[in-house]
Write a protein that holds these residues in place. Sequence first.
Motif, PDB file in Angstrom:
ATOM      1  N   THR A  84     -37.209  60.366  25.037  1.00 26.99           N
ATOM      2  CA  THR A  84     -38.641  60.697  24.890  1.00 26.99           C
ATOM      3  C   THR A  84     -39.207  60.210  23.559  1.00 26.99           C
ATOM      4  O   THR A  84     -40.384  60.426  23.285  1.00 26.99           O
ATOM      5  CB  THR A  84     -38.843  62.235  24.919  1.00 26.99           C
ATOM      6  OG1 THR A  84     -38.380  62.791  23.674  1.00 26.99           O
ATOM      7  CG2 THR A  84     -38.120  62.886  26.079  1.00 26.99           C
ATOM      8  N   THR A  85     -38.380  59.576  22.731  1.00 31.43           N
ATOM      9  CA  THR A  85     -38.775  59.370  21.329  1.00 31.43           C
ATOM     10  C   THR A  85     -39.750  58.216  21.136  1.00 31.43           C
ATOM     11  O   THR A  85     -39.812  57.288  21.940  1.00 31.43           O
ATOM     12  CB  THR A  85     -37.535  59.113  20.449  1.00 31.43           C
ATOM     13  OG1 THR A  85     -36.930  57.871  20.831  1.00 31.43           O
ATOM     14  CG2 THR A  85     -36.513  60.228  20.566  1.00 31.43           C
ATOM     15  N   ASN A  86     -40.458  58.271  20.039  1.00 32.29           N
ATOM     16  CA  ASN A  86     -41.349  57.187  19.641  1.00 32.29           C
ATOM     17  C   ASN A  86     -41.069  56.813  18.189  1.00 32.29           C
ATOM     18  O   ASN A  86     -40.849  57.703  17.360  1.00 32.29           O
ATOM     19  CB  ASN A  86     -42.821  57.624  19.775  1.00 32.29           C
ATOM     20  CG  ASN A  86     -43.266  57.612  21.227  1.00 32.29           C
ATOM     21  OD1 ASN A  86     -43.150  56.596  21.909  1.00 32.29           O
ATOM     22  ND2 ASN A  86     -43.763  58.734  21.708  1.00 32.29           N
TER      23      ASN A  86
ATOM     24  N   VAL B  97     -47.024  60.729  26.785  1.00 31.52           N
ATOM     25  CA  VAL B  97     -47.972  61.812  27.100  1.00 31.52           C
ATOM     26  C   VAL B  97     -47.680  62.977  26.160  1.00 31.52           C
ATOM     27  O   VAL B  97     -46.534  63.168  25.729  1.00 31.52           O
ATOM     28  CB  VAL B  97     -47.833  62.238  28.580  1.00 31.52           C
ATOM     29  CG1 VAL B  97     -46.533  62.987  28.849  1.00 31.52           C
ATOM     30  CG2 VAL B  97     -49.029  63.067  29.041  1.00 31.52           C
ATOM     31  N   GLY B  98     -48.693  63.761  25.851  1.00 37.79           N
ATOM     32  CA  GLY B  98     -48.494  64.919  24.987  1.00 37.79           C
ATOM     33  C   GLY B  98     -47.666  65.988  25.684  1.00 37.79           C
ATOM     34  O   GLY B  98     -47.698  66.113  26.915  1.00 37.79           O
TER      35      GLY B  98
ATOM     36  N   ILE C 297     -42.446  56.362  15.410  1.00 34.74           N
ATOM     37  CA  ILE C 297     -43.614  56.568  14.549  1.00 34.74           C
ATOM     38  C   ILE C 297     -43.166  56.577  13.086  1.00 34.74           C
ATOM     39  O   ILE C 297     -42.226  57.293  12.733  1.00 34.74           O
ATOM     40  CB  ILE C 297     -44.304  57.907  14.913  1.00 34.74           C
ATOM     41  CG1 ILE C 297     -44.792  57.864  16.369  1.00 34.74           C
ATOM     42  CG2 ILE C 297     -45.450  58.217  13.957  1.00 34.74           C
ATOM     43  CD1 ILE C 297     -45.268  59.216  16.907  1.00 34.74           C
TER      44      ILE C 297
ATOM     45  N   VAL D 195     -36.029  64.022  19.683  1.00 35.25           N
ATOM     46  CA  VAL D 195     -35.969  64.207  18.228  1.00 35.25           C
ATOM     47  C   VAL D 195     -36.932  63.241  17.553  1.00 35.25           C
ATOM     48  O   VAL D 195     -37.424  62.288  18.171  1.00 35.25           O
ATOM     49  CB  VAL D 195     -34.536  63.996  17.677  1.00 35.25           C
ATOM     50  CG1 VAL D 195     -33.585  65.020  18.252  1.00 35.25           C
ATOM     51  CG2 VAL D 195     -34.048  62.579  17.934  1.00 35.25           C
TER      52      VAL D 195
ATOM     53  N   GLY E 272     -32.938  68.495  20.562  1.00 31.85           N
ATOM     54  CA  GLY E 272     -34.199  68.559  19.838  1.00 31.85           C
ATOM     55  C   GLY E 272     -34.731  69.974  19.796  1.00 31.85           C
ATOM     56  O   GLY E 272     -34.833  70.643  20.832  1.00 31.85           O
TER      57      GLY E 272
ATOM     58  N   MET F 293     -46.380  67.538  30.036  1.00 33.23           N
ATOM     59  CA  MET F 293     -45.127  66.933  30.514  1.00 33.23           C
ATOM     60  C   MET F 293     -44.605  67.552  31.807  1.00 33.23           C
ATOM     61  O   MET F 293     -43.989  66.879  32.615  1.00 33.23           O
ATOM     62  CB  MET F 293     -44.041  67.048  29.437  1.00 33.23           C
ATOM     63  CG  MET F 293     -44.282  66.099  28.280  1.00 33.23           C
ATOM     64  SD  MET F 293     -42.990  66.241  27.032  1.00 33.23           S
ATOM     65  CE  MET F 293     -43.505  64.938  25.919  1.00 33.23           C
TER      66      MET F 293
ATOM     67  N   GLY G 213     -37.744  70.664  18.498  1.00 29.80           N
ATOM     68  CA  GLY G 213     -39.198  70.614  18.369  1.00 29.80           C
ATOM     69  C   GLY G 213     -39.907  70.994  19.658  1.00 29.80           C
ATOM     70  O   GLY G 213     -39.296  71.474  20.620  1.00 29.80           O
TER      71      GLY G 213
ATOM     72  N   SER H  89     -29.214  71.032  18.211  1.00 26.50           N
ATOM     73  CA  SER H  89     -29.883  70.962  16.915  1.00 26.50           C
ATOM     74  C   SER H  89     -28.801  70.853  15.841  1.00 26.50           C
ATOM     75  O   SER H  89     -27.663  71.261  16.077  1.00 26.50           O
ATOM     76  CB  SER H  89     -30.704  72.243  16.700  1.00 26.50           C
ATOM     77  OG  SER H  89     -31.157  72.344  15.366  1.00 26.50           O
TER      78      SER H  89
HETATM   79  N1  LIG Z   1     -45.076  66.042  20.282  1.00 34.74           N
HETATM   80  C1  LIG Z   1     -45.423  65.471  21.434  1.00 34.74           C
HETATM   81  O1  LIG Z   1     -46.309  65.943  22.164  1.00 34.74           O
HETATM   82  C2  LIG Z   1     -44.696  64.233  21.882  1.00 34.74           C
HETATM   83  C3  LIG Z   1     -45.068  63.597  23.070  1.00 34.74           C
HETATM   84  C4  LIG Z   1     -44.322  62.496  23.527  1.00 34.74           C
HETATM   85  C5  LIG Z   1     -43.250  62.054  22.775  1.00 34.74           C
HETATM   86  N2  LIG Z   1     -42.939  62.676  21.601  1.00 34.74           N
HETATM   87  C6  LIG Z   1     -41.764  62.212  20.856  1.00 34.74           C
HETATM   88  O2  LIG Z   1     -40.754  63.176  21.098  1.00 34.74           O
HETATM   89  C7  LIG Z   1     -39.898  63.284  19.970  1.00 34.74           C
HETATM   90  C8  LIG Z   1     -39.765  64.754  19.574  1.00 34.74           C
HETATM   91  O3  LIG Z   1     -40.990  65.217  19.126  1.00 34.74           O
HETATM   92  P1  LIG Z   1     -41.203  66.743  18.640  1.00 34.74           P
HETATM   93  O4  LIG Z   1     -42.614  66.814  18.164  1.00 34.74           O
HETATM   94  O5  LIG Z   1     -40.733  67.666  19.663  1.00 34.74           O
HETATM   95  O6  LIG Z   1     -40.179  66.945  17.470  1.00 34.74           O
HETATM   96  P2  LIG Z   1     -39.989  66.267  16.014  1.00 34.74           P
HETATM   97  O7  LIG Z   1     -40.532  67.198  15.015  1.00 34.74           O
HETATM   98  O8  LIG Z   1     -40.474  64.869  16.038  1.00 34.74           O
HETATM   99  O9  LIG Z   1     -38.385  66.254  15.929  1.00 34.74           O
HETATM  100  C9  LIG Z   1     -37.673  67.420  15.760  1.00 34.74           C
HETATM  101  C10 LIG Z   1     -36.210  67.126  15.967  1.00 34.74           C
HETATM  102  O10 LIG Z   1     -35.816  65.996  15.183  1.00 34.74           O
HETATM  103  C11 LIG Z   1     -34.600  66.302  14.528  1.00 34.74           C
HETATM  104  N3  LIG Z   1     -34.528  65.667  13.212  1.00 34.74           N
HETATM  105  C12 LIG Z   1     -35.535  65.508  12.301  1.00 34.74           C
HETATM  106  N4  LIG Z   1     -35.061  64.887  11.201  1.00 34.74           N
HETATM  107  C13 LIG Z   1     -33.736  64.691  11.400  1.00 34.74           C
HETATM  108  C14 LIG Z   1     -32.702  64.078  10.650  1.00 34.74           C
HETATM  109  N5  LIG Z   1     -32.928  63.564   9.427  1.00 34.74           N
HETATM  110  N6  LIG Z   1     -31.463  64.007  11.190  1.00 34.74           N
HETATM  111  C15 LIG Z   1     -31.218  64.519  12.418  1.00 34.74           C
HETATM  112  N7  LIG Z   1     -32.164  65.109  13.189  1.00 34.74           N
HETATM  113  C16 LIG Z   1     -33.393  65.193  12.681  1.00 34.74           C
HETATM  114  C17 LIG Z   1     -34.632  67.811  14.339  1.00 34.74           C
HETATM  115  O11 LIG Z   1     -33.293  68.229  14.253  1.00 34.74           O
HETATM  116  P3  LIG Z   1     -32.902  69.738  13.881  1.00 34.74           P
HETATM  117  O12 LIG Z   1     -33.076  70.504  15.166  1.00 34.74           O
HETATM  118  O13 LIG Z   1     -31.507  69.626  13.477  1.00 34.74           O
HETATM  119  O14 LIG Z   1     -33.851  70.174  12.823  1.00 34.74           O
HETATM  120  C18 LIG Z   1     -35.331  68.287  15.585  1.00 34.74           C
HETATM  121  O15 LIG Z   1     -34.399  68.552  16.611  1.00 34.74           O
HETATM  122  C19 LIG Z   1     -40.499  62.390  18.888  1.00 34.74           C
HETATM  123  O16 LIG Z   1     -39.785  61.187  18.842  1.00 34.74           O
HETATM  124  C20 LIG Z   1     -41.937  62.183  19.365  1.00 34.74           C
HETATM  125  O17 LIG Z   1     -42.470  60.939  18.949  1.00 34.74           O
HETATM  126  C21 LIG Z   1     -43.631  63.741  21.130  1.00 34.74           C
END
Ligand SMILES: NC(=O)c1ccc[n+]([C@@H]2O[C@H](COP(=O)([O-])OP(=O)(O)OC[C@H]3O[C@@H](n4cnc5c(N)ncnc54)[C@H](OP(=O)(O)O)[C@@H]3O)[C@@H](O)[C@H]2O)c1
Length: 216
Positions: free
Chosen positions: A92-94, A136-137, A96, A67, A8, A141, A10, A31
Amino acid sequence: MARVAVLGSGVVGTTLANGFLKHGDEVVRGSRSPGKLAEWKAAAGPKASTATFAEAVKGADLVVLAVRGSAAEEVVRLAGPDALAGRTVIDTTNPISDAPPTNGILHFFTTLEDSLMERLQRLAPRAKFVKAFSCVGNAHMVNPDFGGEKPTMFLCGNDEHAKREVEGVLAKFGWEWEDLGGAEGARAIEPLCILWCAPGFQRGQWSHAYRVLRRK
Ligand SMILES: NC(=O)c1ccc[n+]([C@@H]2O[C@H](COP(=O)([O-])OP(=O)(O)OC[C@H]3O[C@@H](n4cnc5c(N)ncnc54)[C@H](OP(=O)(O)O)[C@@H]3O)[C@@H](O)[C@H]2O)c1
């Protein structure tokens, strides 16, 4: 020292990758386009590297899936269910969905009778998925500061040994935990993300975490 594959690019991937590095582990970030992580790699130092999803999991002691929920199944396919066999995967995914929140309440593409982690477990049956860090945000973490109070992370998964391994990570990262059993526990854990996000969307409050209180 463990070799941790963080799938991931992100903010969650960055936060957890930096957390593992801080605690002395080696991290390879995965990635589809590893080049986009060049800046992170340069700043993160010699124990950090980048790779495709498939390359990252090879030789990893621990895998973290961070991801987009709607892409999680595709990323498991790209990483390779065979390559994930026998490995602990922190999920860690959700799930959404793309629809915007309704009055601050997120929409999911799963129902309460199934969860994203169960879907991933069916896709890679020999991987040892453990749900964690989903409720959690990212800002909280790794070694969060709640004035000396340890928050509770909810985890679940089918493999007991894998859960103990993830509990070790949680202990290092400053958490207590509550084990909700097998993979079905994700039906209860994933929706905690909706609850966690609601005060953020509704009132701009994002600085909280869950804690289970028990009467002694
Ligand atoms: N943000 C938070 O604070 C938080 C907290 C708890 C849990 N979460 C969960 O953690 C996960 C990651 O969240 P994030 O905000 O860090 O990132 P995100 O923007 O949700 O995901 C980014 C990642 O997803 C991959 N991705 C997106 N579309 C894709 C596709 N069509 N095919 C393959 N890969 C794809 C991207 O791959 P590339 O690297 O190849 O672009 C990138 O590595 C999510 O499921 C979210 O619900 C988030």
